[in-house]
Design a protein around this motif. Structure first.
Motif, short mmCIF file in Angstrom:
data_model
loop_
_atom_site.label_atom_id
_atom_site.label_comp_id
_atom_site.label_asym_id
_atom_site.label_seq_id
_atom_site.Cartn_x
_atom_site.Cartn_y
_atom_site.Cartn_z
N THR A 147 0.85 -1.17 0.16
CA THR A 147 0.01 -0.11 -0.17
C THR A 147 0.96 1.36 0.07
OG1 THR A 147 -1.88 -1.10 1.30
CG2 THR A 147 -1.75 1.18 1.19
N ILE A 148 1.96 1.33 0.52
CA ILE A 148 2.80 2.37 0.97
C ILE A 148 3.53 2.62 -0.57
CG2 ILE A 148 5.14 3.23 1.54
CD1 ILE A 148 4.60 1.57 4.05
N ASP A 149 3.93 1.44 -1.27
CA ASP A 149 4.27 1.41 -2.56
C ASP A 149 3.26 2.18 -3.66
OD1 ASP A 149 7.06 0.73 -2.58
OD2 ASP A 149 6.67 -1.09 -2.55
N ASP A 150 1.92 1.70 -3.39
CA ASP A 150 0.90 2.08 -4.28
C ASP A 150 0.40 3.63 -4.06
OD1 ASP A 150 0.39 -0.32 -5.08
OD2 ASP A 150 -1.11 -0.79 -3.87
N TYR A 151 0.89 4.10 -2.68
CA TYR A 151 0.72 5.76 -2.69
C TYR A 151 1.72 6.21 -3.53
CZ TYR A 151 -2.71 6.05 1.22
OH TYR A 151 -3.57 6.18 2.18
N ALA A 152 3.11 5.94 -3.38
CA ALA A 152 4.16 6.54 -4.20
C ALA A 152 3.87 6.47 -5.77
CB ALA A 152 5.49 5.88 -3.73
N ARG A 153 3.43 5.13 -6.23
CA ARG A 153 3.17 5.12 -7.50
C ARG A 153 1.93 6.02 -8.01
NH1 ARG A 153 2.98 3.20 -12.43
NH2 ARG A 153 1.13 2.05 -13.24
N CYS A 154 0.73 6.20 -7.05
CA CYS A 154 -0.22 7.03 -7.63
C CYS A 154 0.46 8.45 -7.79
CB CYS A 154 -1.36 7.01 -6.54
SG CYS A 154 -2.56 7.97 -6.72
N ALA A 155 1.23 8.78 -6.77
CA ALA A 155 1.55 10.07 -6.89
C ALA A 155 2.61 10.36 -8.39
CB ALA A 155 2.61 10.42 -5.76
N GLU A 156 3.22 9.32 -8.60
CA GLU A 156 4.03 9.27 -9.79
C GLU A 156 3.06 9.57 -10.93
OE1 GLU A 156 6.41 5.96 -10.59
OE2 GLU A 156 7.98 7.10 -11.67
N LEU A 157 2.16 8.60 -10.86
CA LEU A 157 1.14 8.83 -11.98
C LEU A 157 0.30 10.04 -12.14
CD1 LEU A 157 -0.90 5.44 -11.54
CD2 LEU A 157 0.45 5.64 -13.58
N ALA A 158 0.21 10.58 -10.95
CA ALA A 158 -0.29 11.99 -10.97
C ALA A 158 0.76 13.08 -11.55
CB ALA A 158 -0.67 12.45 -9.43
N ARG A 159 2.04 12.87 -11.32
CA ARG A 159 2.85 13.76 -12.01
C ARG A 159 2.82 13.59 -13.49
NH1 ARG A 159 9.10 13.09 -10.94
NH2 ARG A 159 8.35 11.26 -12.29
N THR A 160 2.70 12.37 -13.98
CA THR A 160 2.95 12.05 -15.13
C THR A 160 1.60 12.85 -16.09
OG1 THR A 160 3.73 9.86 -15.01
CG2 THR A 160 3.00 10.26 -16.97
N ALA A 161 0.34 12.65 -14.98
CA ALA A 161 -0.72 13.13 -15.80
C ALA A 161 -0.53 14.73 -15.75
CB ALA A 161 -1.85 12.86 -14.89
N GLY A 162 0.12 15.40 -15.25
CA GLY A 162 0.43 16.93 -15.25
C GLY A 162 -0.10 17.54 -14.06
N TYR A 163 -0.65 16.94 -12.85
CA TYR A 163 -0.74 17.67 -11.66
C TYR A 163 0.44 18.38 -11.12
CZ TYR A 163 -5.23 15.06 -11.62
OH TYR A 163 -6.43 14.55 -11.58
N ASP A 164 -0.04 19.22 -10.41
CA ASP A 164 1.15 20.18 -9.70
C ASP A 164 1.61 19.43 -8.61
OD1 ASP A 164 0.86 22.70 -11.48
OD2 ASP A 164 -0.94 22.36 -11.12
#
Ligand code: NAP
Ligand code: SF4
Length: 678
Positions: free
Chosen positions: A142-159
């Motif tokens: 789950t910890i890794d999932d949080y980090a991966r989600c944040a990475e996906l968010a960055r790829t999607a253009g979130y600030d």
């Protein structure tokens, strides 16, 4: 141009990025996230708020994995294939000059599906299911999932991302002994309970790099038994800051707390002291939150140095252009959130699309564009309550020539009664907003004017929004001098004695009980200008020192200035028809104030001895000085009948259309929708 809000409009330098001002549009789950065409609609929703100059915005919660999704079909962001949808949102926001974070929210034991997980298998009192205890492997994944989600968010253009660590969701569940009773390295002492969020922040920061906003929403006041004390909160905050958090948003109370945190009875700015205390303990920016809905109030918080930013969530449903209007010295044009919850949170908890009572276009931006009319009509609106005001303002905004007739000496209808209820002064802001819109769009307003059928011939369209008249129930002795209507009571036409029975325990019966419980209810103006925060915290048993777990101290201190009995014919609890997010507060307050509730009553007679009734088989006489009627309403439709029989184009909206379940959400929506079709 000088501004009365220099602190609110000052930029905030986060080192690698500078926010345009100090206003965060806080996260709200609107259900757009879960709709098939959700990304396009979210793009329109957030772009409108970016154009309104929110300094930073946060999406509704997206779970980092399927275990954490809030409901069976709720939003998850765990795959590359979802990035393109999110890009629609971030692209629209950036094109409009805004900035946006993705909120990562794992529901833990607040999820509503069979696969829910939590640190310990303890069911919440507000949930149906018991969660499965997470294994060590689950936790690592789950910890890794949080980090991966944040990475996906960055790829999607979130600030950046907001990591949701408050309100009783998974991270909070790890942080407190209430929900974390693990015997391994993830439970027990605070250093262990803290490992879960700390690892999330560390691994996220590693994955996304330094130049990405990592906001953490920290529970600064749990308001539940076995919650954390202040010292623990500071330890958590300092550790998270060290681990790479950019700024702290604050969170107040778990969803299962039995203290109101955002509903209308919470005074404006009631929780700002928590941000002030946190700010004194950390060196990164801190955001104050909850019941901030006015630019002058926000300016005072920032000017006093109590916080670096303010978070407003629901106020951006009510008015997407909150910041822009403040910046342009047009604060009197802001459509203020009145904290009613009736079209947002109450609706979300029914799994329906969120909107806003005072702004029905919220979350329906793509369905309800306001288009200038191609044929100007002469429109008469009869009635200046919420339905009539919304209709007149929207029709005039579209370019129609609108005349409004109101029989009273002021606009606002039933909202004039609502605003005198302690805790509801904000309802007056809606009257102020619509009054200003009428003036701006050139509506011709006639107060103290009863419109007659024969005076309306010159209009192309007539809108009947005459509202309601209070129902007078057929009870023997109903014309006894002790009997008063809620409308006369709340408009200060009558005063009542120390012993009162209320007939009717719907929304208005509850409000009247609250009004009568106060010896001298303050004026709405006093409530807005000088909110009694100390009195509120004392009444609900909140300890500003947060020395006791969760910040709870005792049972609070509430009383009633009168002996009050609240009666209804129906069985069950009072407040039928009142929204899920506020009715429990009313019921709790009634109990704390010692107000008697009689359900299943049969009214027999009102005379000098009081109110005679049967409760089941028992005959009782309530020895009271007054009986207040809160027995619902009847529609006021006479004019409609008269105009229809003349063949005039006439429309019926609001309480005049349907008095049963009279409801301002429907009234304002009907007024707005009709105006968009005229
Ligand atoms: P309401 O919710 O319909 O309640 C009317 C009350 O009067 C009920 O308790 C009903 O209970 C009683 N009643 C109805 N006919 C009666 C009769 N002939 N004789 C005696 N009692 C009778 O209406 P309201 O309280 O006037 O509220 C109006 C609307 O505003 C509602 O939609 C309400 O939800 C809304 N409102 C909401 C809030 C809020 O959400 N916070 C606050 C205020 C108002 P019995 O039939 O069981 O006696
Ligand atoms: Fe605010 Fe009520 Fe609108 Fe919700 S529905 S945003 S609480 S005014």
């Amino acid at each position: 141009m000088s501004t009365p809000y220099p602190n609110l409009l000052a930029p905030l330098d986060l080192g690698f990025v500078t926010l345009a001002n100090r206003v965060l549009m806080g996260s709200m789950h609107t259900l757009l996230e879960d709709m098939p065409d959700g990304f396009g609609r979210m793009a329109a929703f957030f772009a409108e708020r970016a154009r309104g100059q929110a300094g930073l915005m946060v999406t509704g919660g997206f779970s980092p994995n399927r275990d954490g999704r809030l409901a069976e079909e709720a939003s998850v962001f765990d795959r590359e294939s979802q990035v393109s949808g999110h890009r629609l949102v971030t692209g629209a926001v950036h094109d409009a000059g805004g900035r946006i974070l993705l909120q990562i929210l794992h529901g833990g034991r607040y999820a509503r599906h069979a696969g829910m997980v939590a640190p310990s298998p303890i069911r919440s009192r507000i949930m149906k299911f018991t969660p499965r205890e997470m294994t060590g492997e689950d936790i690592e994944r789950t910890i890794d999932d949080y980090a991966r989600c944040a990475e996906l968010a960055r790829t999607a253009g979130y600030d950046g991302v907001e990591i949701m660590g408050s309100e009783g969701y998974l991270i909070t569940q790890f942080l407190t002994p209430r929900t974390n009773q693990r015997g391994d390295d993830w439970g027990g002492a605070l250093t262990n309970r803290l490992r879960f969020p700390l690892e999330i922040v560390r691994r996220t920061r590693q994955r996304v790099g330094e130049e990405f906003i990592l906001m953490f929403r920290l529970s600064v006041l749990d308001l539940v038994e076995e919650g954390n004390v202040w010292e623990e909160t500071v330890t958590i905050a300092r550790a998270l800051e060290q681990a790479g958090v950019t700024l702290f948003n604050t969170g107040i109370g778990w969803h299962e707390a039995t203290i109101p945190t955002i509903a209308h009875m919470v005074p404006r700015g009631a929780w700002t002291w928590t941000a002030q205390r946190l700010k004194a303990s950390v060196s990164i920016p801190v955001i104050a939150t909850n019941r901030i809905n006015d630019p002058a109030q926000a300016e005072r918080i920032l000017a006093a140095g109590d916080a670096d930013m303010v978070s407003l969530a629901r106020p951006f449903l009510a008015d997407p252009a909150f910041v822009r209007k403040a910046a342009e010295n047009r604060a009197d044009e802001i459509n203020t959130c009145i904290a009613c919850n009736q079209a947002c949170l109450d609706v979300i908890f029914r799994d329906q699309l969120c909107s806003c009572m005072v702004n029905p276009r919220a979350c329906r931006e793509t369905e309800m564009p306001i288009v200038a009319t191609s044929r100007v009509k002469r429109i008469a609106v009869v009635g200046g309550g919420p339905a009539g005001l919304a209709c007149a303002a929207t029709a005039a905004q579209r370019g129609h020539a609108v005349t409004l007739f109101e029989v009273a000496d002021r606009l606002g209808g039933q909202f004039n009664l609502a605003r005198v209820i302690p805790g509801k002064a904000d309802y007056g802001e809606t009257i102020r907003y619509f009054g200003r819109q009428l003036a701006l769009h050139g509506v011709s307003v006639h107060l103290n004017r009863r419109a007659e059928a024969n005076q309306l011939d010159r209009f192309d369209e007539v809108v009947i929004a005459c509202g309601v008249t209070p129902r007078v129930p057929a009870i023997e002795g109903i014309d006894h001098p002790s009997v008063v209507s809620y409308a006369d009571l709340l408009s200060d036409k009558v005063r009542v004695g120390p012993r009162v029975a209320i007939i009717g325990a719907g929304g208005i019966g509850l409000d009247v009980a609250e009004y009568l419980a106060h010896e001298h209810p303050g004026t709405p103006e006093q409530e807005l200008e000088d909110p009694d925060i100390g009195g509120f915290l004392d009444a609900w048993g909140v300890d500003r020192q947060v020395a006791a777990p969760g910040g709870l101290v005792g049972k609070g201190n509430m009383a009633a200035a009168r002996t009050i009995t609240l009666c209804q014919r129906g069985e069950g609890l009072p407040g039928r028809g009142v929204g899920i997010t506020t009715v429990w507060v009313h019921r709790l307050a009634l109990a704390k104030r010692g107000i008697e509730i009689l359900s299943g009553v049969d009214y027999r007679l009102i005379d000098d001895a009081g109110l005679h009734l049967n409760v089941g088989d028992e005959a009782r006489t309530l020895t009271v000085d007054n009986v207040v009627l809160c027995a619902g309403q009847e529609p006021a439709r006479e004019l409609h009948h008269a105009l229809r029989s003349k063949g005039q184009s006439v429309h019926l909206i609001g309480g005049a259309k349907l008095a049963d379940g009279l409801n301002a959400v429907r009234a304002i929506a009907e007024g707005t929708e009709l105006a968009l079709t005229l």
